[in-house]
Motif scaffolding. Structure first.
Motif, PDB file in Angstrom:
ATOM      1  N   PRO A 103      28.735  33.415   4.539  1.00  0.00           N
ATOM      2  CA  PRO A 103      27.926  33.480   4.709  1.00  0.00           C
ATOM      3  C   PRO A 103      26.920  33.250   3.513  1.00  0.00           C
ATOM      4  O   PRO A 103      28.049  32.558   1.779  1.00  0.00           O
ATOM      5  N   GLY A 132      23.768  32.907   2.389  1.00  0.00           N
ATOM      6  CA  GLY A 132      22.126  33.406   2.315  1.00  0.00           C
ATOM      7  C   GLY A 132      22.216  34.335   2.130  1.00  0.00           C
ATOM      8  O   GLY A 132      23.095  35.243   2.885  1.00  0.00           O
ATOM      9  N   PRO A 133      21.305  34.706   2.025  1.00  0.00           N
ATOM     10  CA  PRO A 133      20.697  36.323   1.643  1.00  0.00           C
ATOM     11  C   PRO A 133      20.596  36.354   3.890  1.00  0.00           C
ATOM     12  O   PRO A 133      20.159  35.245   4.311  1.00  0.00           O
ATOM     13  N   PRO A 134      20.435  37.554   4.467  1.00  0.00           N
ATOM     14  CA  PRO A 134      19.971  37.985   5.417  1.00  0.00           C
ATOM     15  C   PRO A 134      18.665  37.817   5.347  1.00  0.00           C
ATOM     16  O   PRO A 134      17.212  37.685   4.823  1.00  0.00           O
ATOM     17  N   ASP A 194      10.329  34.592   4.729  1.00  0.00           N
ATOM     18  CA  ASP A 194      10.645  33.337   4.112  1.00  0.00           C
ATOM     19  C   ASP A 194       8.976  32.413   3.784  1.00  0.00           C
ATOM     20  O   ASP A 194       8.576  31.840   2.629  1.00  0.00           O
ATOM     21  N   SER A 216      15.698  42.361  11.450  1.00  0.00           N
ATOM     22  CA  SER A 216      16.525  41.328  10.489  1.00  0.00           C
ATOM     23  C   SER A 216      17.885  40.602  10.666  1.00  0.00           C
ATOM     24  O   SER A 216      18.238  41.163  11.903  1.00  0.00           O
ATOM     25  N   ARG A 219      27.887  29.908  -2.794  1.00  0.00           N
ATOM     26  CA  ARG A 219      27.386  31.259  -2.770  1.00  0.00           C
ATOM     27  C   ARG A 219      26.948  31.601  -4.132  1.00  0.00           C
ATOM     28  O   ARG A 219      26.124  32.521  -4.379  1.00  0.00           O
ATOM     29  N   LEU A 260      22.881  32.874  -3.187  1.00  0.00           N
ATOM     30  CA  LEU A 260      23.070  34.164  -2.504  1.00  0.00           C
ATOM     31  C   LEU A 260      23.115  35.316  -4.171  1.00  0.00           C
ATOM     32  O   LEU A 260      23.386  34.651  -5.263  1.00  0.00           O
ATOM     33  N   PRO A 261      22.297  36.658  -4.038  1.00  0.00           N
ATOM     34  CA  PRO A 261      21.981  37.015  -5.476  1.00  0.00           C
ATOM     35  C   PRO A 261      22.808  37.884  -6.289  1.00  0.00           C
ATOM     36  O   PRO A 261      24.269  38.031  -4.735  1.00  0.00           O
TER      37      PRO A 261
END
Length: 173
Positions: free
Chosen positions: A33, A35-37, A120, A141, A167, A171-172
């Motif tokens: 991954p 990015g976020p969902p 988004d 989602s 990442r 990613l947060p």
């Protein structure tokens, strides 16, 4: 680095890594991954919703003018919904088809019908009132963007560093 707005076979075209939605990956790929969902929403201009009653269920969407989206693979994106563990996919007849997220949102803002779009992309238009969300409790989602590479070979160090960078920046924490 090459940025392509199309699906490619990264092995055949000798790319080290690609980025796609996780659902569109071949089985022999390793994905990470980056990015976020993501969440999908159905949106329309308030004036469209004033003229036509808002759908109350996913099945009612098919009675509306819908703006279709043709993805990079060439197929029309399906409209999938989920609520309380129940998933429903609705076949819509599109009165208009676009292949660009900005065009999709612009058509919805112009009152041309319902649009099924990533939250988004629609967020600024929802915030300023140019669009309204419908069927919010049915929004789906799903895992977002993933970097992927072939499981047939060990990734070069540059790929590992690239994935770490993606990442960190996306990613947060």
């Amino acid at each position: 680095m090459s940025v392509e707005d199309r699906y490619v076979d990264i092995v055949a075209e000798r790319f080290d890594v690609g980025v796609r939605m996780r659902d569109n990956l071949e089985m022999d790929m390793i994905s990470v991954p980056v990015g976020p969902p993501l969440r999908t929403v159905v949106v329309a201009a308030p004036r469209y919703l004033k003229a036509y009653a808002s759908p109350g269920t996913p099945r009612e969407v098919s009675r509306h003018r819908c703006i279709g989206f043709r993805n990079a693979g060439g197929s029309l994106s399906s409209w999938s919904f989920e609520k309380n563990g129940h998933t429903e996919t609705v076949k819509v007849t599109s009165s208009m088809v676009v292949n660009d997220g900005d065009a999709l949102v612009a058509a919805a803002c112009a009152g041309m019908g319902l649009a099924y779009v990533l939250e988004d992309i629609a967020a600024p238009f929802l915030e300023d009132g140019r669009l309204a969300e419908v069927l919010g409790d049915w929004s789906l989602s799903f895992p977002g963007y993933h970097a992927f590479y072939s499981s047939r070979r060990h990734p070069p160090r540059a790929v590992t560093l690239f994935l770490d960078l993606l990442r960190q920046d996306i990613l947060p924490a």
